[in-house]
Write an enzyme that holds these catalytic residues in place. Sequence first.
Site, short mmCIF file in Angstrom:
data_model
loop_
_atom_site.label_atom_id
_atom_site.label_comp_id
_atom_site.label_asym_id
_atom_site.label_seq_id
_atom_site.Cartn_x
_atom_site.Cartn_y
_atom_site.Cartn_z
N LEU A 81 0.81 -1.22 0.00
CA LEU A 81 0.00 0.00 0.00
C LEU A 81 0.84 1.27 0.00
O LEU A 81 0.32 2.37 -0.19
CB LEU A 81 -0.95 0.00 1.20
CG LEU A 81 -2.08 -1.04 1.15
CD1 LEU A 81 -2.93 -0.97 2.40
CD2 LEU A 81 -2.93 -0.87 -0.09
N ASN A 117 7.26 -2.99 4.03
CA ASN A 117 8.40 -2.22 3.53
C ASN A 117 7.98 -0.81 3.14
O ASN A 117 8.07 -0.37 2.00
CB ASN A 117 9.08 -2.95 2.36
CG ASN A 117 8.14 -3.32 1.23
OD1 ASN A 117 6.93 -3.37 1.42
ND2 ASN A 117 8.68 -3.57 0.06
N ASP A 121 9.45 -8.74 3.55
CA ASP A 121 9.17 -8.72 2.11
C ASP A 121 9.93 -7.64 1.36
O ASP A 121 10.10 -6.54 1.83
CB ASP A 121 7.68 -8.57 1.84
CG ASP A 121 7.37 -8.88 0.39
OD1 ASP A 121 7.53 -10.04 0.00
OD2 ASP A 121 7.03 -7.95 -0.35
N ASP A 168 0.63 -9.55 -5.00
CA ASP A 168 1.88 -8.79 -4.91
C ASP A 168 1.71 -7.43 -5.58
O ASP A 168 2.57 -6.94 -6.30
CB ASP A 168 3.06 -9.55 -5.53
CG ASP A 168 4.41 -8.96 -5.14
OD1 ASP A 168 4.45 -8.06 -4.28
OD2 ASP A 168 5.44 -9.40 -5.68
N HIS A 220 3.90 1.79 -8.53
CA HIS A 220 4.99 2.76 -8.72
C HIS A 220 4.50 3.89 -9.61
O HIS A 220 3.51 3.73 -10.34
CB HIS A 220 6.22 2.09 -9.36
CG HIS A 220 6.88 1.08 -8.49
ND1 HIS A 220 7.57 1.42 -7.35
CD2 HIS A 220 6.95 -0.28 -8.57
CE1 HIS A 220 8.05 0.32 -6.77
NE2 HIS A 220 7.68 -0.72 -7.50
N PHE A 228 11.24 -2.75 -9.22
CA PHE A 228 10.47 -3.97 -9.45
C PHE A 228 9.02 -3.76 -9.03
O PHE A 228 8.75 -3.04 -8.08
CB PHE A 228 11.05 -5.12 -8.63
CG PHE A 228 12.38 -5.64 -9.09
CD1 PHE A 228 12.47 -6.51 -10.17
CD2 PHE A 228 13.55 -5.26 -8.44
CE1 PHE A 228 13.69 -7.01 -10.59
CE2 PHE A 228 14.79 -5.75 -8.85
CZ PHE A 228 14.86 -6.63 -9.93
N GLY A 229 8.09 -4.43 -9.72
CA GLY A 229 6.72 -4.47 -9.23
C GLY A 229 5.67 -4.02 -10.23
O GLY A 229 5.91 -3.14 -11.06
#
Length: 426
Positions: A64, A95, A153, A306, A310, A324-325
């Site tokens: 989030l 994180n 994570d 997951d 961004h 990443f993501g």
Amino acid sequence: MMKVLIKNGRVIDPASKLDKVSDLLIEDGKIAEIKTALSAKADQIIDAKGCFVMPGFIDLHTHLRDPGFEEKETIETGALAAARGGFTTILAMPNTSPVVDNADVVNYIHQKAKNLAVVHVLSIGTVTKGQEGKELADIHQMVLAGIPAISEDGKSVMDTKIYYQAMQIAKEEGIPVFAHCEDKNLMMSGVVNAGKQAEKLHLPGILNAVEDTVIARDLVLAESTGAQLHLCHCSTKNSVLMLKDAKAHGLKVTAEACPHHFTLTDEDITEDNADFKMNPPLRSKEDMEAIREGLKNDIIDVIATDHAPHTAIEKGMSMKKAPFGIVGLETAASLTYSELVLGKYLTPMQMAEKLSYNPAKIIGIEKGALKEGAAADIVIFDPNKTYTILKEDLAGKAKNTPFHNRKVTGKVMATLVDGRVVYSAL
């Protein structure tokens, strides 16, 4: 409180194995009755004809970005995205900035969620202070504040002794350890799966061994401590083989797979496009097929998103520099139905198990079931509705998806949290 009557839907409940066209009455935020041709007065009647009526989905793996990275996502916007995706409970990864390594940050997230989120939000706590891998976080106090699990994570705890101690505490507290399995020493500067496509695009590769070596280690530690281990975002063939073996030997281990890992492969990356950059990366066809079979055979217990938002600026960079993501809350159910149910890997009942019932069991919450007296966390899903995923239609702040312009079958039509409609396309 309002009375809501959901009529004519195909009620699919993994807890009781009910799979039947029925009506469902909600009173005071709870399921009051499930019955064929139910006659009752209601303030709101929802016609779910032709739709599945399932327990609300539970995402064990959401980012989030709040606190600290609200330009990417907030608790409020992430919850809206979750509701559109049929998720009624989401677990927020720790994180953030500051990281969730103490009860104060847990309380901040839980209180903000109560005030602003349209779905239930539970914050996971870190394993170590500052996610630095050197000193254990105050796990006991975070458990008292309501965390359902611990996780580092985004990285693995590379110090085996510290991780062993954390698993011992998790066992004492009766919570699972969510493992992001990545050997950072093997990771090097990789951005995509190591293979022909990486070579073709002149991008540094990530070996399967990055994931596999840490899974092997974590399974050994879980066996040694008796801790409940949950493997996050499995992506390799060997992860499924090790998981199958561990379960056969009686280890308390579960695992999740993400829609991108059972839908796409590294061959789908045709250019340097950071919307295709995630960790673990898109793997080979052989790996993808192993993940699908793992889900089919109930070796992999859960489908998680997951969801990793961004900004457009960050994702507009080369894969060598971009984070990443990808986002996933709003597309997970449609991809699951299109790829796995229509692909004959899962039944609709298994879909409900992996998106709702099993996640609830893993974290020990009274959710994931449609039964009288249970909280009315419900999703209405149309298995015949086809649509095209478009970035501009996403409700979350971020639009970083590799599924833009992809046609899918199956759509979330309504989401109810504690009996209240928080999203509807009916």
